[in-house]
Design an enzyme around this catalytic site. Structure first.
Site, PDB file in Angstrom:
ATOM      1  N   HIS A 136      25.290  44.517  42.304  1.00 11.49           N
ATOM      2  CA  HIS A 136      26.155  43.401  42.705  1.00 11.49           C
ATOM      3  C   HIS A 136      26.457  42.490  41.512  1.00 11.49           C
ATOM      4  CE1 HIS A 136      24.795  44.340  46.791  1.00 11.49           C
ATOM      5  NE2 HIS A 136      25.716  43.522  47.254  1.00 11.49           N
ATOM      6  N   ASN A 167      18.935  46.332  36.897  1.00  9.55           N
ATOM      7  CA  ASN A 167      19.287  45.706  38.174  1.00  9.55           C
ATOM      8  C   ASN A 167      18.064  45.150  38.888  1.00  9.55           C
ATOM      9  OD1 ASN A 167      20.784  45.041  40.536  1.00  9.55           O
ATOM     10  ND2 ASN A 167      20.217  47.014  41.443  1.00  9.55           N
ATOM     11  N   ASP A 266      30.133  31.152  23.615  1.00  8.83           N
ATOM     12  CA  ASP A 266      31.019  31.555  22.508  1.00  8.83           C
ATOM     13  C   ASP A 266      30.838  33.033  22.155  1.00  8.83           C
ATOM     14  OD1 ASP A 266      32.248  29.116  22.189  1.00  8.83           O
ATOM     15  OD2 ASP A 266      30.897  28.423  20.603  1.00  8.83           O
ATOM     16  N   GLU A 269      32.459  35.126  24.756  1.00  5.14           N
ATOM     17  CA  GLU A 269      33.921  35.016  24.603  1.00  5.14           C
ATOM     18  C   GLU A 269      34.411  35.889  23.444  1.00  5.14           C
ATOM     19  OE1 GLU A 269      34.680  30.784  24.331  1.00  5.14           O
ATOM     20  OE2 GLU A 269      35.013  30.655  26.506  1.00  5.14           O
ATOM     21  N   ASP A 275      38.426  33.440  27.882  1.00  4.59           N
ATOM     22  CA  ASP A 275      38.118  32.013  27.728  1.00  4.59           C
ATOM     23  C   ASP A 275      37.372  31.564  28.976  1.00  4.59           C
ATOM     24  OD1 ASP A 275      37.864  29.360  27.217  1.00  4.59           O
ATOM     25  OD2 ASP A 275      40.009  28.910  27.130  1.00  4.59           O
ATOM     26  N   GLN A 285      33.737  21.828  26.125  1.00  2.00           N
ATOM     27  CA  GLN A 285      33.568  23.290  25.972  1.00  2.00           C
ATOM     28  C   GLN A 285      32.963  23.619  24.614  1.00  2.00           C
ATOM     29  OE1 GLN A 285      36.535  26.477  26.963  1.00  2.00           O
ATOM     30  NE2 GLN A 285      37.689  24.772  27.840  1.00  2.00           N
ATOM     31  N   GLU A 289      29.450  25.420  24.905  1.00  7.48           N
ATOM     32  CA  GLU A 289      29.610  26.857  24.722  1.00  7.48           C
ATOM     33  C   GLU A 289      28.950  27.390  23.448  1.00  7.48           C
ATOM     34  OE1 GLU A 289      33.734  27.934  25.127  1.00  7.48           O
ATOM     35  OE2 GLU A 289      33.701  27.572  27.289  1.00  7.48           O
TER      36      GLU A 289
HETATM   37 MN    MN Z   1      21.459  43.513  41.787  1.00  3.33          MN
HETATM   38 MN    MN Z   2      35.681  28.624  26.950  1.00  2.00          MN
END
Ligand code: MN
Ligand code: MN
Length: 295
Positions: A136, A167, A266, A269, A275, A285, A289
């Protein structure tokens, strides 16, 4: 008179029978608040702007116009779906203590027929004997307030092929950590996704499942924004807001230690080209970030 009661009794049972049919449709379709409401109490999905699943932003500008960056709004979470890879790019949701209830885990994994036209809906069978769990993004345990809330998490568009030890161990402990934070009177915004091709499950390294229908991601990432429970959430995010970000390989190493995989937003990203937290003021940010959580 008697004839009339038999007539109404018949209508009653016909109505019951047709309603019953609607409950089974809960298992195969996504809509919320439809005829299903007759049999399952519908907790209103978080559509209020304050707790929106996309309040932090839409990291890849997912929309209805791109098959491989296709926006699915499931009410209880939002998805950027990738038709080519047969799995989400990212999923975004919000958790407050009101999301926790007594609904047992439904385990009703099923295809999502709302994928783009021409895109094959992935079924749970694609994962059979693959060496990967149906992992999930938005966890079942974050959505226990109602039948519909929990059921929504088992749509295959919320699922990625995840190495079983990842997991069940370090990723699961990180999910637990989020719930611990919520129970400590916080609310959290979580954006979680994957990138790259090829991971190591219980049968070794694999690039795709089911004759290429599902691409196994190389990495999983998650960004968790933690704020004290309250209103006007976006405006309460400031330079000292705690953000927990992790980036981990999709491999089968047995370990519960998720903390060693912490990184900055960062970094995620840079790896993904997204973003993240784009709705947060640019100046804030920049600060939150670049920080790596150490608590
Ligand atoms: Mn899971
Ligand atoms: Mn950002």
């Amino acid at each position: 008179m008697k004839k009339f009661s038999i007539y109404f009794l018949a209508i009653f049972f016909i109505t019951l029978a047709s309603c019953k049919k609607d409950t089974t449709s809960v298992l195969t379709t996504a809509p919320i608040g439809s005829a299903n409401a007759l049999f399952t109490p519908v907790a209103t999905p978080p559509t209020d702007e304050n707790d929106s699943t996309l309040l932090m932003g839409n990291p890849s500008q997912a929309s209805a116009t791109s098959d491989n960056n296709y926006l699915l709004r499931e009410g209880y979470y939002s998805v950027s779906y990738n038709c080519q890879y047969g799995r989400p790019n990212w999923v975004s949701w919000h958790v407050a203590s009101s999301d926790y209830g007594s609904q047992a885990r439904l385990d009703n994994f099923r295809e999502n027929l709302n994928v783009p036209v021409g895109c094959n809906a992935i079924t749970p069978q694609s994962y059979t004997s693959s060496g990967f769990d149906k992992g999930h993004m938005c966890p079942s345990a974050d959505r226990t307030s109602s039948f519909n809330a929990n059921s929504s998490t088992f749509l295959m568009t919320n699922i990625i092929p995840q190495a079983p030890n990842n997991n069940q161990q370090r990723w699961a402990r990180l999910e637990d950590e989020c719930r611990t934070l919520v129970q400590a009177n916080n609310e959290v915004y979580i954006i979680s996704g994957v990138y790259g091709e090829g991971g190591s499950g219980s049968n070794g390294f694999v690039t795709t499942l089911d004759n290429g229908r599902v691409t196994v991601p190389a990495y999983l990432w998650k960004v968790i924004v933690v704020i004290p429970f309250g209103k006007d959430d976006l405006n309460r995010i400031n330079n000292s807001t705690r953000v927990i970000s992790v980036l981990m390989p999709n491999d089968n190493t047995a370990s519960t230690d998720w903390k060693q995989f912490r990184t900055s937003v960062d970094d995620i990203e840079t790896q993904t080209g997204y973003d993240i937290l784009s709705n947060v003021t640019t100046g804030i940010q920049t600060i939150i970030e670049s920080r790596v959580d150490t608590l």
